[in-house]
Design an enzyme around this catalytic site. Structure first.
Site, short mmCIF file in Angstrom:
data_model
loop_
_atom_site.label_atom_id
_atom_site.label_comp_id
_atom_site.label_asym_id
_atom_site.label_seq_id
_atom_site.Cartn_x
_atom_site.Cartn_y
_atom_site.Cartn_z
N LYS A 1 5.53 1.99 -2.64
CA LYS A 1 5.51 3.38 -3.10
C LYS A 1 5.93 3.41 -4.56
CE LYS A 1 4.57 7.41 -1.11
NZ LYS A 1 3.55 7.63 -0.07
N SER B 1 -7.89 4.98 3.02
CA SER B 1 -7.62 4.16 1.84
C SER B 1 -7.98 2.70 2.10
CB SER B 1 -6.14 4.27 1.45
OG SER B 1 -5.88 5.48 0.78
N THR C 1 -6.00 12.66 5.63
CA THR C 1 -4.65 12.80 6.18
C THR C 1 -4.56 14.01 7.10
OG1 THR C 1 -3.72 11.77 4.19
CG2 THR C 1 -2.19 12.93 5.64
N LYS D 1 4.06 2.38 8.83
CA LYS D 1 2.80 3.09 9.08
C LYS D 1 1.61 2.13 9.14
CE LYS D 1 2.53 6.93 6.91
NZ LYS D 1 2.38 7.95 5.85
N LYS E 1 0.86 -1.19 0.00
CA LYS E 1 0.00 0.00 0.00
C LYS E 1 0.89 1.22 0.00
CE LYS E 1 -4.06 1.75 -0.08
NZ LYS E 1 -3.50 2.70 -1.07
N ASN F 1 -3.57 19.46 0.57
CA ASN F 1 -4.68 18.77 1.23
C ASN F 1 -4.41 18.55 2.71
OD1 ASN F 1 -6.23 18.58 -1.07
ND2 ASN F 1 -5.49 16.56 -1.63
#
Length: 443
Positions: free
Chosen positions: A131, A374, A215, A119, A95, A246
């Site tokens: 990533k 997510s 976030t 995380k 992820k 954001n």
């Protein structure tokens, strides 16, 4: 024959040398990967028997570099370099976002994928870390060129992504529209619509309500939790924010609505200051219209480096990694640092802040609201059943608060800072999964 005591001292010195080497190289060479390795080295003394598996976390499982040729609007062909790194998949599919930025390189993507591993484990989500990125300035491309770039990149990495393999999401320089192109390209190659291949999509294409603000909301929720524990009232506190996308804008707005004063904001266009507090809603509208905070009427523009001297109880670095250096850590006035960005604090700076009594809420928990929602989006896509935004926010707040409590309690138990505590929790979960799954093939 060397005594056991001498062996222990030698091992201890070797470990100290490794930490100092990673730490020094990270700051001197702006190496995100070396920063991550230094963070892992610091956790080793707390892991007991699981230490034998620690190299699992020092080596990405898979790193793919792809050439991305694109036909430009003028008919010329340009080649861009793209990456997808899957750091660890012991606890579930990868992820992590896809970043479009001129400074993207393999070192950075490896580090970002590793931080995603940590995380997701801290939040106890059933994912590993991954990533991706392309070295490109998306602002220099037309919409048509950006779409061709995204679709070609997706085609190049499509064999390693998927809803049960690796699930991309937006990151710096990408957005829901880019995720829609990724989903569509992948779905075309599969022969049917696969909404669960990415998260952060437009809501009408299987995206989740609450994802865009998640976030920033997570930064606010974790900040409030820790502020309460250290006796820092939010109402009346001064807040400085680096980055007003954001993440930074949503966190700033929520803090302002709770009675805090956002006195300073910095982004790539400039640094603005108002001792009485900035109107965060108006500033957000200004940024949407003008592309940055520069020129905002109700503020004074100050030098970029002066941002780190601003008198504020709460600092939110929500831009890029490697922002809080040792020099800046020595002069920060904040009592609480909330890492909205990934890897904004160098290990040496972390030590200085800890010595000075500044509490740092680390990125791996502070900005994990995005990956948490997510996860909700992925679950909704897999079940074709969707929740309201109120339900999303309630679930997000519960998971974030529980994770903060776990990290705080572990820090008290181990007498360490919150970053080390978060890494202890995450590493225990990841390495236990590695241990239980075993190594294939065996002897």
């Amino acid at each position: 024959m060397i005594s056991e005591q001498l062996k222990a001292e030698a091992n201890h010195n070797k470990q100290d040398f490794a930490v100092e080497t990673h730490l020094s190289y990270a700051q001197q060479n702006n190496s995100a990967w070396m920063t991550y390795l230094a963070q892992i080295e610091r956790v080793k003394p707390f892991l007991g028997d699981l230490t034998q598996y620690i190299d699992t976390l020092k080596n990405p499982k898979r790193a793919l570099i792809v050439d991305v040729p694109v036909v430009m609007d003028d008919g010329s062909i340009r080649h861009f370099e793209g990456y997808r790194v899957q750091h660890n998949l012991s606890r579930g599919p990868g992820k992590g976002g896809i970043r479009f930025h001129p400074n993207v390189d393999l070192n950075e993507v490896m580090a970002l994928s590793a931080w995603m591993t940590i995380k997701t484990a801290v939040l106890n989500l059933p994912f590993g870390g991954a990533k991706g990125g392309i070295r490109v300035d998306p602002r220099q491309l037309s919409d048509a060129e950006l779409e061709r770039l995204t679709r070609r990149y997706t085609s190049e990495v499509s064999h390693i992504i998927g809803p049960q393999k690796d699930i991309p999401a937006p990151d710096v320089g990408t957005n829901p529209r880019v995720m829609a192109w990724v989903m569509d390209t992948y779905s075309i190659e599969q022969g049917h619509t696969v909404t669960g291949v990415v998260t952060g999509k437009p809501v009408h294409l299987g995206g989740s309500l609450g994802r865009v603000k998640a976030t920033g909301r997570g930064v606010f929720v974790t900040g409030c939790q820790i502020a309460q524990k250290i006796g820092l009232p939010i109402a009346g506190s001064r807040v400085a924010v680096q980055g007003f996308g954001n993440v930074g804008s949503e966190a700033a707005i929520l803090f302002a609505e709770t009675g805090a004063k956002v006195v300073c904001v910095q982004d790539h266009t400039g640094t603005i200051f108002n001792e009485a507090g900035l109107n965060t809603q108006a500033l957000q509208q200004h940024v949407q219209q003008h592309g940055g905070v520069a020129g905002f009427a109700d503020a004074t523009e100050i030098e970029a480096e002066a941002f780190w001297d601003v008198q504020a109880e709460i600092l939110i670095p929500a831009a890029l990694e490697g922002q809080i250096t040792a020099e800046r850590a020595e002069k920060l006035q904040a009592r609480l640092v909330l890492e909205g960005a990934n890897g904004p604090t160098y290990p040496e700076a972390d030590d200085i802040l800890h010595r000075r009594g500044v509490i740092v809420v680390p990125d791996v928990i502070c900005n994990a609201g995005g990956v948490t929602v997510s996860y909700f989006e992925w679950v909704q896509d897999m079940s074709s059943f969707f929740w309201s935004e109120t339900e999303i926010n309630q679930r997000l707040d519960t998971i974030m608060r529980d994770a903060v409590a776990d990290v705080w309690n572990k820090a008290q138990e181990k007498n360490c800072n919150l970053r080390t505590s978060a890494y202890i929790l995450a590493c225990e979960r990841i390495l236990m999964a590695r241990k239980e799954r075993g190594i294939y093939p065996g002897k």
